[in-house]
Design a protein around this motif. Structure first.
Motif, PDB file in Angstrom:
ATOM      1  N   LEU A 119       0.829  -1.202   0.000  1.00  0.00           N
ATOM      2  CA  LEU A 119       0.000   0.000   0.000  1.00  0.00           C
ATOM      3  C   LEU A 119       0.861   1.249   0.000  1.00  0.00           C
ATOM      4  CD1 LEU A 119      -2.747   1.337   0.128  1.00  0.00           C
ATOM      5  CD2 LEU A 119      -2.730   1.043   2.610  1.00  0.00           C
ATOM      6  N   ILE A 120       1.941   1.249   0.780  1.00  0.00           N
ATOM      7  CA  ILE A 120       2.845   2.394   0.812  1.00  0.00           C
ATOM      8  C   ILE A 120       3.493   2.607  -0.551  1.00  0.00           C
ATOM      9  CG2 ILE A 120       5.010   3.268   1.787  1.00  0.00           C
ATOM     10  CD1 ILE A 120       4.241   2.017   4.431  1.00  0.00           C
ATOM     11  N   SER A 121       3.881   1.500  -1.222  1.00  0.00           N
ATOM     12  CA  SER A 121       4.523   1.624  -2.530  1.00  0.00           C
ATOM     13  C   SER A 121       3.572   2.186  -3.575  1.00  0.00           C
ATOM     14  CB  SER A 121       5.048   0.250  -2.985  1.00  0.00           C
ATOM     15  OG  SER A 121       3.974  -0.638  -3.248  1.00  0.00           O
ATOM     16  N   ILE A 122       2.276   1.831  -3.461  1.00  0.00           N
ATOM     17  CA  ILE A 122       1.284   2.370  -4.396  1.00  0.00           C
ATOM     18  C   ILE A 122       1.133   3.879  -4.214  1.00  0.00           C
ATOM     19  CG2 ILE A 122      -1.181   2.355  -4.984  1.00  0.00           C
ATOM     20  CD1 ILE A 122      -1.192  -0.625  -4.266  1.00  0.00           C
ATOM     21  N   LEU A 123       1.253   4.327  -2.957  1.00  0.00           N
ATOM     22  CA  LEU A 123       1.052   5.736  -2.647  1.00  0.00           C
ATOM     23  C   LEU A 123       2.308   6.590  -2.838  1.00  0.00           C
ATOM     24  CD1 LEU A 123      -1.069   5.349   0.612  1.00  0.00           C
ATOM     25  CD2 LEU A 123      -1.894   5.980  -1.646  1.00  0.00           C
ATOM     26  N   HIS A 124       3.445   5.941  -3.103  1.00  0.00           N
ATOM     27  CA  HIS A 124       4.705   6.674  -3.184  1.00  0.00           C
ATOM     28  C   HIS A 124       4.680   7.804  -4.213  1.00  0.00           C
ATOM     29  CE1 HIS A 124       7.824   3.828  -1.148  1.00  0.00           C
ATOM     30  NE2 HIS A 124       7.156   4.574  -0.303  1.00  0.00           N
ATOM     31  N   ASP A 125       3.982   7.559  -5.308  1.00  0.00           N
ATOM     32  CA  ASP A 125       4.002   8.545  -6.386  1.00  0.00           C
ATOM     33  C   ASP A 125       2.871   9.566  -6.274  1.00  0.00           C
ATOM     34  OD1 ASP A 125       6.214   7.376  -7.567  1.00  0.00           O
ATOM     35  OD2 ASP A 125       4.977   5.930  -8.653  1.00  0.00           O
ATOM     36  N   ILE A 126       2.067   9.476  -5.215  1.00  0.00           N
ATOM     37  CA  ILE A 126       0.949  10.405  -5.033  1.00  0.00           C
ATOM     38  C   ILE A 126       1.368  11.530  -4.098  1.00  0.00           C
ATOM     39  CG2 ILE A 126      -1.429  10.655  -4.253  1.00  0.00           C
ATOM     40  CD1 ILE A 126      -1.857   7.734  -4.862  1.00  0.00           C
ATOM     41  N   LEU A 127       1.276  12.754  -4.583  1.00  0.00           N
ATOM     42  CA  LEU A 127       1.470  13.932  -3.730  1.00  0.00           C
ATOM     43  C   LEU A 127       2.831  13.959  -3.028  1.00  0.00           C
ATOM     44  CD1 LEU A 127      -2.018  13.809  -2.019  1.00  0.00           C
ATOM     45  CD2 LEU A 127      -1.374  15.204  -3.958  1.00  0.00           C
ATOM     46  N   GLY A 128       3.860  13.376  -3.636  1.00  0.00           N
ATOM     47  CA  GLY A 128       5.165  13.353  -2.992  1.00  0.00           C
ATOM     48  C   GLY A 128       5.198  12.453  -1.782  1.00  0.00           C
ATOM     49  N   PHE A 129       4.310  11.450  -1.740  1.00  0.00           N
ATOM     50  CA  PHE A 129       4.190  10.581  -0.562  1.00  0.00           C
ATOM     51  C   PHE A 129       5.525   9.911  -0.232  1.00  0.00           C
ATOM     52  CE2 PHE A 129       2.748   6.846   1.817  1.00  0.00           C
ATOM     53  CZ  PHE A 129       1.768   7.388   2.626  1.00  0.00           C
ATOM     54  N   PRO A 176       8.168  11.382   5.883  1.00  0.00           N
ATOM     55  CA  PRO A 176       8.759  10.495   6.896  1.00  0.00           C
ATOM     56  C   PRO A 176       7.917   9.236   7.093  1.00  0.00           C
ATOM     57  CG  PRO A 176       8.704  12.765   7.667  1.00  0.00           C
ATOM     58  CD  PRO A 176       7.898  12.731   6.409  1.00  0.00           C
ATOM     59  N   ARG A 177       8.585   8.151   7.478  1.00  0.00           N
ATOM     60  CA  ARG A 177       7.909   6.857   7.638  1.00  0.00           C
ATOM     61  C   ARG A 177       6.715   6.959   8.582  1.00  0.00           C
ATOM     62  NH1 ARG A 177       8.048   3.476  11.842  1.00  0.00           N
ATOM     63  NH2 ARG A 177       7.603   1.246  11.539  1.00  0.00           N
ATOM     64  N   ASP A 178       6.892   7.592   9.726  1.00  0.00           N
ATOM     65  CA  ASP A 178       5.806   7.656  10.697  1.00  0.00           C
ATOM     66  C   ASP A 178       4.642   8.497  10.192  1.00  0.00           C
ATOM     67  OD1 ASP A 178       7.110   6.008  12.436  1.00  0.00           O
ATOM     68  OD2 ASP A 178       7.891   7.595  13.721  1.00  0.00           O
ATOM     69  N   ALA A 179       4.930   9.540   9.421  1.00  0.00           N
ATOM     70  CA  ALA A 179       3.850  10.339   8.841  1.00  0.00           C
ATOM     71  C   ALA A 179       3.034   9.477   7.874  1.00  0.00           C
ATOM     72  CB  ALA A 179       4.415  11.554   8.116  1.00  0.00           C
ATOM     73  N   LYS A 180       3.714   8.592   7.124  1.00  0.00           N
ATOM     74  CA  LYS A 180       3.002   7.690   6.220  1.00  0.00           C
ATOM     75  C   LYS A 180       2.081   6.753   6.992  1.00  0.00           C
ATOM     76  CE  LYS A 180       6.890   7.505   2.944  1.00  0.00           C
ATOM     77  NZ  LYS A 180       7.911   6.628   2.362  1.00  0.00           N
ATOM     78  N   LEU A 181       2.581   6.202   8.086  1.00  0.00           N
ATOM     79  CA  LEU A 181       1.764   5.291   8.887  1.00  0.00           C
ATOM     80  C   LEU A 181       0.537   6.004   9.452  1.00  0.00           C
ATOM     81  CD1 LEU A 181       4.593   3.390  10.803  1.00  0.00           C
ATOM     82  CD2 LEU A 181       3.118   2.449   9.009  1.00  0.00           C
ATOM     83  N   ALA A 195      -1.371  16.644  16.928  1.00  0.00           N
ATOM     84  CA  ALA A 195      -0.104  16.953  17.590  1.00  0.00           C
ATOM     85  C   ALA A 195       0.975  15.946  17.196  1.00  0.00           C
ATOM     86  CB  ALA A 195      -0.292  16.967  19.104  1.00  0.00           C
ATOM     87  N   LEU A 196       0.616  14.657  17.119  1.00  0.00           N
ATOM     88  CA  LEU A 196       1.593  13.639  16.720  1.00  0.00           C
ATOM     89  C   LEU A 196       1.996  13.817  15.261  1.00  0.00           C
ATOM     90  CD1 LEU A 196       3.191  11.153  17.567  1.00  0.00           C
ATOM     91  CD2 LEU A 196       1.211   9.734  16.968  1.00  0.00           C
ATOM     92  N   MET A 197       1.030  14.146  14.408  1.00  0.00           N
ATOM     93  CA  MET A 197       1.355  14.391  13.003  1.00  0.00           C
ATOM     94  C   MET A 197       2.253  15.617  12.852  1.00  0.00           C
ATOM     95  SD  MET A 197       1.055  13.481   9.831  1.00  0.00           S
ATOM     96  CE  MET A 197      -0.417  12.542   9.432  1.00  0.00           C
ATOM     97  N   ALA A 198       1.986  16.672  13.631  1.00  0.00           N
ATOM     98  CA  ALA A 198       2.827  17.868  13.568  1.00  0.00           C
ATOM     99  C   ALA A 198       4.259  17.555  13.977  1.00  0.00           C
ATOM    100  CB  ALA A 198       2.248  18.969  14.464  1.00  0.00           C
ATOM    101  N   LEU A 232       0.484   1.296  16.289  1.00  0.00           N
ATOM    102  CA  LEU A 232       1.481   0.619  17.127  1.00  0.00           C
ATOM    103  C   LEU A 232       2.881   0.706  16.521  1.00  0.00           C
ATOM    104  CD1 LEU A 232      -0.516  -2.569  18.229  1.00  0.00           C
ATOM    105  CD2 LEU A 232       0.378  -0.774  19.746  1.00  0.00           C
ATOM    106  N   ARG A 233       2.973   0.845  15.206  1.00  0.00           N
ATOM    107  CA  ARG A 233       4.280   0.903  14.533  1.00  0.00           C
ATOM    108  C   ARG A 233       4.891   2.305  14.519  1.00  0.00           C
ATOM    109  NH1 ARG A 233       4.428  -2.023   8.853  1.00  0.00           N
ATOM    110  NH2 ARG A 233       6.614  -1.473   9.204  1.00  0.00           N
ATOM    111  N   VAL A 234       4.120   3.308  14.912  1.00  0.00           N
ATOM    112  CA  VAL A 234       4.626   4.686  14.938  1.00  0.00           C
ATOM    113  C   VAL A 234       5.543   4.875  16.144  1.00  0.00           C
ATOM    114  CG1 VAL A 234       3.994   7.126  15.150  1.00  0.00           C
ATOM    115  CG2 VAL A 234       2.606   5.589  13.737  1.00  0.00           C
TER     116      VAL A 234
END
Length: 410
Positions: A4-14, A18-23, A130-133, A200-202
């Motif tokens: 899923l992350i690889s599919i989104l890589h090319d969208i909006l500079g995904f 950062p890894r945690d922002a993606k999660l 706050a966590l996303m920021a 949990l992975r963040v």
């Protein structure tokens, strides 16, 4: 998950995020999908199982009211002990609420489920932003918040379309209303489990800011450095009240006024959400040209004009088009507003600040469905539009007056 992350890589500079922002974004996508069909279907579902609009308004008010009630102390605790644990706690409470919806439509138990959902909202709403920021920089914050809004909006649109399923499967398999809607509540349960695994992975870097000898009532105090800013942002409460009066009851209004079910409304709301999602990724470039404040005020003011014309439309498809345009204009500034508020509040006060801002929005919003449902029960199904338009107009004007000269720290 990696696929899923690889599919989104090319969208909006995904790929650059950062890894945690993606999660966090993917977790938001999952939850937004479930929120999509609940937004369209839940009030109509309650009507179809036998509840009147007055009781529906009460049911919808409970979680928002309790969310507002607990939001400020949860924001303080989140700043003290870290944000991740409170998001996980929110997922647990939401899981309990969704399970109750799956098992019964008894009014008392549905209200109890709403209590769990309200506490979940209080835990997650302040902590998530706050966590996303924390996972962004001032340079990429607008883009990441806008991307999160876009992708979550697309997921919500898919959820709204998915919400058209119950009457279809009910007709095919000759199911009663409750049984045909259970597929939605089961989907919510599965979505909550997936979202929990992602959170949990963040890895959280912020370790908290514990203060010695803090008393219970200190949890309700305003943050010292951003107190003045937060008080000014309280004007957003009028938008919260207006949204509660009609926005949460939009689908019910269509159902009562035009007699259309969720199999028709689901696609309409889905298209509206898709358009809104695309709009959210245009706002960073607009904000760079005319500024954050003008972007917010201009788009929201136009949406009010569209809103107050909707009751005069004679056909559901025309009202649907106006709904799409209204949602496009009103919600496209959402990520810019979130980024703006997170940028002008110091890092160690962001969860509390976000909690108080959302409290000002959520408390009056919680009374909105009760008010709107009461008007509808008396037969005045269009009156909520005019109340909302008036409240929006006052709030937008005051927001511009207070923040027109504010510059975001770089």
């Amino acid at each position: 998950m990696e696929l899923l992350i690889s599919i989104l890589h090319d969208i909006l500079g995904f790929k650059r995020f950062p890894r945690d922002a993606k999660l966090l974004i993917i977790s938001s996508i999952v939850m937004s999908f479930t929120q999509g069909y609940m937004f369209v279907d839940f009030s109509i579902y309650l009507s179809q199982v036998g509840y009147n609009t007055y009781l529906i308004g009460i049911v919808l008010s409970v979680p928002t009211f309790l969310g507002a009630l607990f939001m400020i102390p949860m924001g303080h605790l989140s700043d003290m002990y870290g944000r991740k644990r409170f998001i996980l706690m929110a997922r647990l409470f939401s899981f309990i609420g969704a399970t109750i919806y799956f098992l019964t439509y008894n009014l008392i138990l549905i209200i109890i489920a709403g209590i769990f959902q309200g506490i979940a909202f209080a835990n997650a709403s302040s902590s998530y932003n706050a966590l996303m920021a924390e996972k962004t920089t001032p340079q990429d914050r607008n883009l990441i918040f806008a991307s999160n809004s876009f992708l979550s909006g697309m997921a919500q649109a898919a959820g709204m379309f998915y919400g058209s399923i119950p009457p279809i499967i009910g007709h095919i398999y000759h199911l009663d209303v409750f049984t045909s809607y259970r597929v939605l509540f089961l989907t919510s349960i599965i979505g909550l489990l997936i979202s929990t695994l992602l959170i949990l992975r963040v890895k959280e870097d912020y370790s908290g800011n514990r203060k010695g000898n803090m008393k219970f009532f200190d949890l309700f105090h305003f943050p010292e450095k951003s107190k003045g800013t937060i008080i000014k942002l309280s004007v957003l409460g009028m938008i919260g009240l207006g949204a509660g009066i009609i926005v949460r009851l939009f689908s019910l209004w269509f159902y009562l006024k035009f007699h259309v079910n969720v199999d028709v409304l689901g696609p309409i709301f889905s298209v509206s959400q898709i358009v809104t999602a695309f709009a959210s990724i245009t706002t960073p470039s607009i904000a760079r040209k005319i500024g954050e404040i003008r972007t917010i005020v201009f788009t929201e003011a136009l949406s009010v004009i569209i809103l107050i014309t909707m009751p005069f439309l004679p056909y559901y498809y025309l009202a649907g088009i106006f709904l799409i345009v209204r949602n496009f204009l009103m919600n496209m500034s959402g990520p810019i507003m979130t980024s703006f508020t997170m940028s002008i509040i110091p890092e160690d006060e962001r969860a509390r600040g976000s909690a108080i801002i959302q409290f000002f929005d959520s408390l009056p919003r919680s009374f909105g469905p009760y008010i709107g449902g009461f008007f509808m029960s008396l037969g005045y199904i269009d009156l909520p539009f005019y109340f909302t338009g008036t409240l929006y107009s006052i709030s937008i004007g005051l927001f511009y007056l207070f923040f027109r000269n504010v510059k975001i720290p770089k």
